[in-house]
Design a protein around this motif. Structure first.
Motif, PDB file in Angstrom:
ATOM      1  N   THR A  83      16.366  33.579  44.958  1.00 27.56           N
ATOM      2  CA  THR A  83      15.805  32.270  45.279  1.00 27.56           C
ATOM      3  C   THR A  83      16.831  31.432  46.027  1.00 27.56           C
ATOM      4  O   THR A  83      16.515  30.335  46.471  1.00 27.56           O
ATOM      5  CB  THR A  83      15.375  31.522  44.001  1.00 27.56           C
ATOM      6  N   ARG A  84      18.057  31.939  46.171  1.00 32.45           N
ATOM      7  CA  ARG A  84      19.138  31.248  46.892  1.00 32.45           C
ATOM      8  C   ARG A  84      19.336  31.901  48.254  1.00 32.45           C
ATOM      9  O   ARG A  84      19.423  33.125  48.368  1.00 32.45           O
ATOM     10  CB  ARG A  84      20.447  31.298  46.112  1.00 32.45           C
ATOM     11  N   ILE A  85      19.433  31.078  49.279  1.00 33.17           N
ATOM     12  CA  ILE A  85      19.462  31.588  50.644  1.00 33.17           C
ATOM     13  C   ILE A  85      20.720  32.396  50.939  1.00 33.17           C
ATOM     14  O   ILE A  85      20.676  33.393  51.668  1.00 33.17           O
ATOM     15  CB  ILE A  85      19.295  30.436  51.670  1.00 33.17           C
ATOM     16  N   ASP A  87      10.922  31.515  51.211  1.00 35.07           N
ATOM     17  CA  ASP A  87      10.851  30.644  50.038  1.00 35.07           C
ATOM     18  C   ASP A  87      12.201  30.408  49.386  1.00 35.07           C
ATOM     19  O   ASP A  87      12.293  29.667  48.401  1.00 35.07           O
ATOM     20  CB  ASP A  87       9.885  31.235  49.007  1.00 35.07           C
ATOM     21  N   SER A 133      15.863  28.845  48.788  1.00 34.71           N
ATOM     22  CA  SER A 133      16.341  27.478  48.980  1.00 34.71           C
ATOM     23  C   SER A 133      17.853  27.455  49.151  1.00 34.71           C
ATOM     24  O   SER A 133      18.544  28.445  48.919  1.00 34.71           O
ATOM     25  CB  SER A 133      15.941  26.602  47.784  1.00 34.71           C
ATOM     26  N   SER A 186      21.355  24.466  48.856  1.00 35.00           N
ATOM     27  CA  SER A 186      21.804  23.106  48.552  1.00 35.00           C
ATOM     28  C   SER A 186      22.054  22.325  49.833  1.00 35.00           C
ATOM     29  O   SER A 186      21.973  21.100  49.848  1.00 35.00           O
ATOM     30  CB  SER A 186      23.075  23.151  47.698  1.00 35.00           C
ATOM     31  N   PRO A 224      20.409  22.111  53.435  1.00 29.76           N
ATOM     32  CA  PRO A 224      19.245  22.570  54.215  1.00 29.76           C
ATOM     33  C   PRO A 224      19.604  23.224  55.544  1.00 29.76           C
ATOM     34  O   PRO A 224      18.935  24.173  55.972  1.00 29.76           O
ATOM     35  CB  PRO A 224      18.436  21.288  54.422  1.00 29.76           C
ATOM     36  N   ARG A 269      20.250  26.939  55.231  1.00 26.49           N
ATOM     37  CA  ARG A 269      19.015  27.706  55.122  1.00 26.49           C
ATOM     38  C   ARG A 269      18.413  27.968  56.499  1.00 26.49           C
ATOM     39  O   ARG A 269      18.016  29.093  56.818  1.00 26.49           O
ATOM     40  CB  ARG A 269      18.017  26.960  54.242  1.00 26.49           C
TER      41      ARG A 269
END
Length: 422
Positions: A184-186, A349, A351, A353, A355, A358
């Motif tokens: 879930t972490r880019i 999807d 995410s 910290s 943007p 990402r």
């Protein structure tokens, strides 16, 4: 492949660190040398335990620190902010890795993690799963300088410290956690992308939460129960040798042997292994009585009682080994659930910290047309427990690779025993 290591009790005496010029070191030592060793992780575990027991780690608005929790522990994010950052700042602001090894160590293992995992959860999994032949590992919270600004190094992800270290590494190790999927972490997604692009194998870190002897001892107890009951009944004269008994018992044990191979339900498999061990015990008692009485009827007219006794002892051992396999399967399924938890299967999807990180990472992956391939590589890792170029190719051709990263003690034991018997 990984080597299961016993984790030694840590030294709780707080170590003395040298003061380093962090800014100069990180300017001169390339990022692929910002690494720690297995022994460094052992030492770090001792430092964290010392801090926890002396209440140097305290609760904040995001989490509560439990002093007695030495299995999961405070999150890596909290340990970094309250322990790693102040200690390294006091000693010159180098990273933990360069504070210990100012000349650096060449990276051959890259560790992917998600910051939400407990520090003891992280350390136990990495140390237990430390691969054979690996010497030095890049772990970002210990490798990156927590008191220096490396933001400019992250402007181009392919030139970041993560990318430099992963290019040098022979393999990467993904650490699942009980909070949420690392994917879930880019940045974890990006590390999977680089591993795929450079054809690096990816392994899942795990830990053994039970001693191997326990399921084997349980199976031995079932064998002893079956053997003692059977021997007692023969000794009391309540039953006599009969070839029908032979055929029935051997038939049921054969069904259990087939069942322990093909049954997938871990609950049902436990019952099959228990039944198989008990029935092997029954046959052991049967053979012991036959050996004492020098029986030569039924099956013992073909196979001497002593040889049959050895055969059923080996059969009971195999059921014990298969019970170990059952526990290993449950642990592998737990790690897979941790990798799957919150991960939608779509890189879009994930995410970050920051943007802008990402956006840069997704743009790079999409520009190379590898978004679907990386999602596939992560899927293979979750299903198989590892993701190698060969497994990814096999899965792309429709081969079921589920559990391919695991090995079976029961099947290995069976082959060895057959070889010895032969």
């Amino acid at each position: 492949m990984s080597c299961a290591r016993a984790i030694k009790p840590p030294n709780l005496e707080f170590p003395k660190f040298e003061i380093r010029d962090g800014a100069s070191l990180h300017a001169s030592v390339p990022a692929h040398r910002w690494c720690v060793t297995y022994r460094d992780l052992q030492q770090f575990r001792g430092v964290v335990l010392h801090a926890l027991r002396n209440q140097a780690l305290v609760s904040n608005e995001y989490e509560e620190v439990r002093v007695g929790d030495e299995v999961i522990g405070p999150s890596m994010a909290l340990v970094t902010s309250q322990l790693i950052t102040p200690i390294t700042k006091k000693h010159g602001s180098a990273s933990w890795a360069l504070m210990l090894h100012p000349d650096g160590l060449e990276c051959d293992l890259f560790v992917t993690h998600g910051w939400k995992e407990g520090v003891f959860e992280f350390l136990s999994k990495v140390m237990y799963s430390w691969p054979i032949g690996a010497h030095n590992a890049y772990c970002c919270m210990l490798s990156n300088p927590q008191n220096l600004d490396i933001g400019n190094l992250l402007q181009h992800p392919d030139q970041s410290p993560f990318a430099q270290a992963l290019r040098s590494a022979r393999m990467s190790l993904v650490v699942p956690n009980a909070s949420t999927s690392v994917y879930t972490r880019i940045w974890c997604v990006y590390e999977a992308y680089l591993s795929y692009s450079w054809e690096k194998p990816i392994y899942t870190a795990g830990r053994r939460t039970f001693p191997v002897w326990r399921p084997i001892a349980s199976s031995a107890a079932f064998m002893a129960l079956g053997g003692s009951l059977t021997f007692g009944y023969f000794w009391s004269g309540r039953i006599r040798f009969h070839e029908v008994y032979d055929l029935i018992l051997i038939g049921i044990v054969s069904i259990c042997i087939c069942g322990t191979i093909v049954v997938e339900s871990v609950t049902m498999l436990r019952r099959v292994n228990e039944a198989g061990a008990f029935l092997c015990g029954v046959l052991i008692g049967y053979c012991c009585e036959a050996a004492i009485l020098h029986a030569d009827t039924g099956i013992f007219a073909v196979v001497p009682a002593e040889a049959a006794l050895i055969l059923w002892v080996c059969g009971g051992i195999i059921f014990g080994f298969r019970e170990v396999d059952r526990h290993w399967t449950m642990e592998a399924e737990t790690e897979a659930r941790c990798l799957r938890d919150g991960y939608t299967g779509r890189l879009q999807d994930a995410s970050a910290s920051v943007p802008s990180d990402r956006q840069r990472i997704l743009t790079e992956i999409q520009a190379n047309g590898l978004e679907g391939s990386v999602e596939h590589a992560i899927g293979v890792l979750i299903n198989a427990g590892m993701s190698t170029p060969g497994l990814r190719q096999a899965a792309s051709h429709g081969v079921d690779v589920s559990g391919a990263g695991s090995w079976s003690l029961g099947l290995v034991g069976a082959v060895v025993l057959v070889f010895i018997a032969h």
